[in-house]
Every structure is written in C-alpha cells, then in structure tokens.
Design a protein around this motif. Structure first.
Motif, PDB file in Angstrom:
ATOM      1  N   LYS A 148       0.945  -1.186   0.096  1.00 26.25           N
ATOM      2  CA  LYS A 148       0.010  -0.033   0.025  1.00 26.25           C
ATOM      3  C   LYS A 148       0.836   1.181   0.121  1.00 26.25           C
ATOM      4  O   LYS A 148       1.969   1.203   0.501  1.00 26.25           O
ATOM      5  N   GLY A 203      -3.179  -3.327  -9.866  1.00 25.57           N
ATOM      6  CA  GLY A 203      -3.391  -2.687  -8.735  1.00 25.57           C
ATOM      7  C   GLY A 203      -3.717  -1.356  -9.365  1.00 25.57           C
ATOM      8  O   GLY A 203      -3.890  -0.789 -10.392  1.00 25.57           O
ATOM      9  N   ARG A 224      -4.881   2.934  -7.768  1.00 24.85           N
ATOM     10  CA  ARG A 224      -5.718   3.931  -6.781  1.00 24.85           C
ATOM     11  C   ARG A 224      -6.879   3.004  -6.288  1.00 24.85           C
ATOM     12  O   ARG A 224      -7.746   2.301  -7.033  1.00 24.85           O
ATOM     13  N   GLN A 225      -6.807   3.029  -5.044  1.00 24.90           N
ATOM     14  CA  GLN A 225      -8.198   2.235  -4.411  1.00 24.90           C
ATOM     15  C   GLN A 225      -8.702   3.175  -3.510  1.00 24.90           C
ATOM     16  O   GLN A 225      -8.269   4.357  -2.930  1.00 24.90           O
ATOM     17  N   ALA A 239     -11.284   4.008  -0.205  1.00 28.55           N
ATOM     18  CA  ALA A 239     -11.577   3.847   1.212  1.00 28.55           C
ATOM     19  C   ALA A 239     -12.196   4.989   1.868  1.00 28.55           C
ATOM     20  O   ALA A 239     -12.282   5.880   1.475  1.00 28.55           O
ATOM     21  N   GLU A 276      -8.265   7.843  -0.466  1.00 36.10           N
ATOM     22  CA  GLU A 276      -7.780   6.897  -1.527  1.00 36.10           C
ATOM     23  C   GLU A 276      -6.300   6.557  -1.319  1.00 36.10           C
ATOM     24  O   GLU A 276      -5.593   7.342  -0.593  1.00 36.10           O
ATOM     25  N   GLN A 295      -2.842   3.910  -3.089  1.00 36.42           N
ATOM     26  CA  GLN A 295      -2.291   3.190  -3.966  1.00 36.42           C
ATOM     27  C   GLN A 295      -2.051   1.469  -3.479  1.00 36.42           C
ATOM     28  O   GLN A 295      -1.504   1.594  -2.302  1.00 36.42           O
ATOM     29  N   GLU A 296      -2.410   0.840  -4.059  1.00 37.74           N
ATOM     30  CA  GLU A 296      -2.314  -0.573  -3.533  1.00 37.74           C
ATOM     31  C   GLU A 296      -1.833  -1.484  -4.705  1.00 37.74           C
ATOM     32  O   GLU A 296      -2.459  -1.347  -5.966  1.00 37.74           O
TER      33      GLU A 296
END
Length: 156
Positions: free
Chosen positions: A65, A104, A106-107, A109, A113, A115-116
């Motif tokens: 992450k 992977g 940008r994620q 939450a 946000e 990066q993962e």
C-alpha cells in the motif's frame, strides 16, 4: 441370479477403475502456507511451499500500500530460504510465466484514496527437502517505510 452377478461384477469393475485413479497423500506434493507483514501492515506477503520433483518451490504473493508500482516488481526483492541450521540460501525471484506486471492502482476507502499494488512470484530451491526449509525471507531493496530485516515466512 445371473443378472445380480453381472451387476456385482460391474460395480467391482467401476470400483477398481475409481481406485486406480486414487493417489495416496504421501505420493502427492505436500503444500504449506505462511505469511508475514511489515511497515504496520502496509507490506504483506504470503507464500505456499510445495514439493515438486526434486525441488521445494514457493508461490509468493506480495501486496503493498502507498508505494510506486515498480516496488512490487521482482527486481525490488531479494529472497532466501533458511534451513534448520539457520543458514541462508539465496534464490532467483521470477515472475509468473507469462510475466505479469504488478496489478492494482488507486483504491478508494472510507478514509480516502491510496495506491495498492500486488504481484505474484515463483521460485524453487533446487534439491532441497520440504522439512529442511524452515522459512523464507523476502527483503525489499527499496521501500518508503521503516522496516527491520524484511518479511519472514515461517513454516516451523
């Protein structure tokens, strides 16, 4: 009576065919799973250890992450297996075949946000024995987090 004998013969035949495909668990390559994390859980790794022919092989999955994509590449990692006498044995780290780039991006939450990135690797310890491989040590060459001496995936 003759019909029941034919039925019994067919049942025996199908049972023998079914049993001929059965392999005793000791003839199968055994597998074991281990995992570890560093940097407060921002870098995680899990590995399956399995016996293949004359080797012990490892299928490794890394999840990271808030890092750049290239840090999840095999070129950023050093890997060694540790034997029962705590001796380190360096291994070559390869991507899966066909090679895959880290997956992977940008994620989202509830707290924002991030990066993962994840990647899978495969490597084998030539002529090693399952019970001799105590652990696997994965050490990143570059990491934007504080960490000790890498990820320790222990099987014993």
């Amino acid at each position: 009576m003759e019909g029941s004998m034919k039925s019994l013969s067919l049942i025996c035949l199908f049972s023998m065919i079914g049993c001929s495909n059965y392999r005793h668990p000791s003839s199968l390559g055994t597998t074991k799973y281990a995992e570890d994390s560093i940097a407060a859980g921002s870098v995680k790794a899990g590995a399956v250890k399995s016996a293949e022919s004359q080797d012990v092989c490892f299928d490794i999955n890394i999840v990271m992450k808030n890092v750049d994509q290239n840090l999840a590449s095999p070129s950023n990692w050093t890997i060694a297996w540790v034997d029962r006498q705590n001796q380190y044995h360096l291994l070559n780290l390869n991507q899966r075949d066909p090679a895959s780039v880290p997956k992977g991006g940008r994620q989202a939450a509830q707290y924002g946000e991030y990066q993962e990135w994840s990647n899978t690797f495969h490597t084998c310890a030539s002529k090693a024995l399952m019970h001799d491989v105590k652990s696997l040590v994965l050490t990143p060459k570059t990491l934007p987090y504080q960490f000790g001496d890498g990820l320790h995936l222990n099987w014993q």
